[in-house]
Write a protein that holds these residues in place. Structure first.
Motif, short mmCIF file in Angstrom:
data_model
loop_
_atom_site.label_atom_id
_atom_site.label_comp_id
_atom_site.label_asym_id
_atom_site.label_seq_id
_atom_site.Cartn_x
_atom_site.Cartn_y
_atom_site.Cartn_z
N MET A 1 0.90 -1.29 0.02
CA MET A 1 0.03 -0.10 -0.30
C MET A 1 0.93 1.16 0.07
SD MET A 1 -3.63 0.33 1.44
CE MET A 1 -4.67 1.69 1.84
N THR B 1 -9.45 2.54 -2.43
CA THR B 1 -9.14 1.97 -1.29
C THR B 1 -10.52 1.44 -0.67
OG1 THR B 1 -7.18 2.98 -1.01
CG2 THR B 1 -7.91 1.95 1.14
N GLN C 1 -9.73 -2.23 -1.42
CA GLN C 1 -9.03 -2.89 -0.23
C GLN C 1 -7.59 -3.16 -0.74
OE1 GLN C 1 -12.39 -4.35 -0.20
NE2 GLN C 1 -12.52 -2.35 0.61
N PRO C 2 -6.96 -2.60 -1.67
CA PRO C 2 -5.79 -3.09 -2.11
C PRO C 2 -4.58 -3.27 -1.27
CG PRO C 2 -5.72 -0.66 -2.39
CD PRO C 2 -7.07 -0.98 -1.76
N SER C 3 -3.66 -4.24 -1.76
CA SER C 3 -2.62 -4.56 -0.73
C SER C 3 -1.32 -3.59 -1.41
CB SER C 3 -2.15 -6.11 -0.84
OG SER C 3 -1.88 -6.06 -2.38
N HIS C 4 -1.54 -2.98 -2.53
CA HIS C 4 -0.79 -2.14 -3.23
C HIS C 4 -1.52 -0.99 -3.69
CE1 HIS C 4 3.35 -0.53 -4.83
NE2 HIS C 4 2.38 -0.43 -5.85
N SER D 1 -5.25 -6.21 -5.80
CA SER D 1 -6.31 -6.69 -4.85
C SER D 1 -6.53 -8.00 -5.08
CB SER D 1 -7.29 -5.75 -5.00
OG SER D 1 -8.29 -6.13 -4.01
N GLU D 2 -6.83 -8.62 -3.98
CA GLU D 2 -7.40 -10.04 -4.22
C GLU D 2 -8.85 -10.00 -4.59
OE1 GLU D 2 -7.25 -12.29 -0.61
OE2 GLU D 2 -5.13 -12.00 -0.37
N PRO E 1 -2.66 -10.40 -6.49
CA PRO E 1 -1.36 -10.28 -5.93
C PRO E 1 -0.29 -11.20 -6.53
CG PRO E 1 -3.20 -10.48 -4.12
CD PRO E 1 -3.82 -10.31 -5.65
#
Length: 115
Positions: free
Chosen positions: A1, A26, A30-33, A58-59, A95
């Motif tokens: 992120m 976001t 809900q991104p991880s990056h 994001s998943e 991911p």
């Protein structure tokens, strides 16, 4: 992120377009990056805030084709397009896809902008 908080500016100042894009995306995925890169200087001069590049991992994107991923982001950022956002280049990954490349492609040079 991204290490930049979407609301890093003082509470008296309104958030920048970049910060608003980060907040909207976001909330939606809900991104991880996430990286939002202002490329407006390549298209109409500094300060225009009209052209951006979004890299998001994001998943949520698992099992989705590119069109569905883009539709989700376009829905999340509709308010920005309604208020002057001209272009949002989307680079959207799961991911595993991101781990395999670890970098989005470079943006092409703009034919009509100042460079």
């Amino acid at each position: 992120m991204s290490s930049v908080s979407p609301f890093a500016a003082s509470s008296a100042a309104s958030p920048s377009r970049e910060q608003r894009i980060i907040a909207a995306v976001t909330q939606a995925i809900q991104p991880s990056h996430i990286d939002v890169i202002n490329e407006s200087h390549n298209h109409g001069g500094p300060g225009t805030e009209t052209h951006y590049k979004l890299i998001a991992v994001s998943e949520v994107f698992l099992g989705q084709r590119a069109v569905a991923r883009h539709q989700r982001i376009y829905a999340a950022t509709a308010a920005e397009r309604d208020t002057g956002l001209h272009a949002l280049a989307l680079h959207l990954y799961t991911p595993d896809e991101w781990a395999a490349i670890d970098a989005a492609p470079e943006s092409p040079a703009c034919r009509g902008g100042s460079q």
